[in-house]
Scaffold this active site. Structure first.
Site, short mmCIF file in Angstrom:
data_model
loop_
_atom_site.label_atom_id
_atom_site.label_comp_id
_atom_site.label_asym_id
_atom_site.label_seq_id
_atom_site.Cartn_x
_atom_site.Cartn_y
_atom_site.Cartn_z
N CYS A 287 -18.19 -6.69 -33.48
CA CYS A 287 -19.53 -7.57 -33.84
C CYS A 287 -20.94 -6.90 -33.32
O CYS A 287 -20.47 -6.39 -32.13
CB CYS A 287 -19.00 -8.81 -32.96
SG CYS A 287 -20.70 -9.95 -32.70
N ASP B 213 -28.53 -8.93 -40.73
CA ASP B 213 -27.78 -9.75 -39.67
C ASP B 213 -27.96 -10.99 -39.72
O ASP B 213 -29.09 -11.66 -40.05
CB ASP B 213 -27.96 -9.09 -38.08
CG ASP B 213 -27.09 -9.62 -37.34
OD1 ASP B 213 -25.87 -9.45 -37.73
OD2 ASP B 213 -27.22 -9.98 -36.31
N SER B 214 -26.99 -11.87 -39.14
CA SER B 214 -27.18 -13.42 -38.97
C SER B 214 -28.13 -13.68 -38.02
O SER B 214 -28.89 -14.73 -37.92
CB SER B 214 -25.89 -13.99 -38.58
OG SER B 214 -25.55 -13.34 -37.45
N HIS C 29 -23.18 -8.00 -31.89
CA HIS C 29 -23.68 -8.30 -30.63
C HIS C 29 -23.25 -7.69 -29.48
O HIS C 29 -23.90 -7.49 -28.19
CB HIS C 29 -23.45 -9.85 -30.42
CG HIS C 29 -24.39 -10.73 -31.15
ND1 HIS C 29 -24.45 -10.92 -32.43
CD2 HIS C 29 -25.63 -11.74 -30.56
CE1 HIS C 29 -25.52 -11.63 -32.75
NE2 HIS C 29 -25.88 -12.33 -31.69
N CYS D 23 -23.81 -6.69 -39.86
CA CYS D 23 -23.17 -7.91 -39.32
C CYS D 23 -21.73 -7.73 -39.84
O CYS D 23 -21.55 -7.77 -41.11
CB CYS D 23 -23.87 -9.11 -39.90
SG CYS D 23 -23.08 -10.63 -39.30
N GLU E 92 -26.43 -14.46 -26.65
CA GLU E 92 -27.83 -15.00 -27.35
C GLU E 92 -28.54 -15.85 -25.80
O GLU E 92 -29.73 -16.10 -26.24
CB GLU E 92 -27.40 -15.93 -28.29
CG GLU E 92 -26.85 -14.91 -29.36
CD GLU E 92 -27.73 -15.06 -30.73
OE1 GLU E 92 -28.02 -16.19 -31.09
OE2 GLU E 92 -27.72 -14.05 -31.51
N1 DGL Z 1 -23.46 -10.24 -35.14
C1 DGL Z 1 -22.56 -10.89 -35.90
C2 DGL Z 1 -21.47 -9.89 -36.32
O1 DGL Z 1 -21.29 -8.73 -36.05
C3 DGL Z 1 -21.81 -12.06 -35.43
C4 DGL Z 1 -22.81 -13.08 -34.87
C5 DGL Z 1 -22.51 -14.40 -35.23
O2 DGL Z 1 -21.65 -15.00 -35.19
O3 DGL Z 1 -23.65 -14.78 -36.12
O4 DGL Z 1 -20.15 -10.21 -36.71
#
Ligand code: DGL
Length: 280
Positions: free
Chosen positions: A195, A13-14, A197, A76, A161
């Site tokens: 997403c 993931d990022s 997150h 991600c 975050e």
């Molecule tokens: N967790 C990432 C996703 O599922 C997004 C977070 C980011 O913007 O890096 O898209």
């Protein structure tokens, strides 16, 4: 490579979001070994260009391959939307034939299409995922009759975050995006949290969402899909190592990662550092 060698499954993931997916992998496939890599030094990916997200993602995937993984899941949405196809259709063609990379968008869309009764589905995602059109494209493949409505929520990842997502200040940004999405169609009965997150915002979103609308979080869906994939591919499954070992790597400060990661993973995490200047 030695074909008898067993390998852990890579999860990328990022930053932290993929931990909400890894958590479900561990729940569903507890005996398997996983290596998690969060590219925190270069997160967020959400507003970055296709080229940049592809370049960063592929570098991290190669890093996971270098650590012995043969199967990597892009946990991600942004990376799945902007890099997966290129990696699968171009890069992997020139690499060891045993290497596999999977994403999170297709398994999510397969389930969402089944759940929606009105056939009107909403998507909350990063700007990158929305602009890529990946969700509408994938949903159309399986369910051509479904109408898809998208809303980019650029403030949600920073709120999460910075641990502001449960506080009253988050209400404005949550309500604003819910209103924007629901104003696009009064028939939406299913919304995908597109997403990794966003599961952390689940309670806050539910506070402002009409009760008749189903909110779909991806972790469990993607975990079941991985289990199914392994069952359908015994040649890969047989080579997965199963010692219940979890390893965490971040491209930024391990101290910061360990503090934040526990919110996403639900347990204490001890990470190791990995350089983000990955050159091959
Ligand atoms: N967790 C990432 C996703 O599922 C997004 C977070 C980011 O913007 O890096 O898209």
């Amino acid at each position: 490579m030695n074909t008898a060698e067993k390998f852990p499954i890579g999860v990328f993931d990022s930053g932290y979001g993929g931990l909400t997916v890894l958590k479900e992998f561990v729940e569903t496939l507890p005996e398997y070994d996983f290596i998690y890599l969060g590219d925190n030094a270069r997160a967020p990916y959400g507003n970055r260009s296709f080229e940049t997200v592809y370049e960063f993602t592929f570098a991290c995937v190669q890093q996971l391959f270098n650590m012995g993984c043969r199967l990597v899941v892009l946990a991600c949405n942004t990376a799945s939307a902007k890099a997966l196809r290129n990696i699968q259709q171009n890069d992997l063609q020139n690499m060891d034939a045993a290497l596999r990379v999977l994403g999170v968008i297709r398994p999510t869309t397969e389930i969402a299409g089944k759940i929606s009764i009105t056939k009107h589905i909403g998507i909350f995602a990063t700007a990158g995922t929305v602009v890529s059109g990946s969700y509408p494209i994938e949903i159309k493949k399986f369910y051509p009759e479904v109408k898809v409505f998208q809303e980019a929520c650029p403030m949600w990842v920073p709120l999460i975050e910075n641990n502001e997502h449960s506080k009253p200040g988050a209400n404005y940004f949550v309500k604003q995006h819910i209103d924007n999405l629901l104003n696009q169609s009064g028939e939406i009965d299913t919304i995908i949290l597109g997403c990794t997150h966003y599961p952390l915002l689940m309670n806050k979103i539910k506070q402002f969402l009409p009760e008749n609308i189903q909110l779909i979080s991806q972790g469990e869906i993607v975990a079941n899909s991985l289990k199914d994939y392994l069952m359908r591919h015994p040649e890969i499954e047989n080579r997965c190592s199963k010692n219940s070992i979890l390893k965490f790597y971040t491209t930024d400060s391990t101290e910061i990662f360990d503090t934040h990661a526990s919110f996403f993973f639900g347990k204490e995490v001890q990470s190791e550092f990995m350089n983000s200047d990955i050159t091959f």
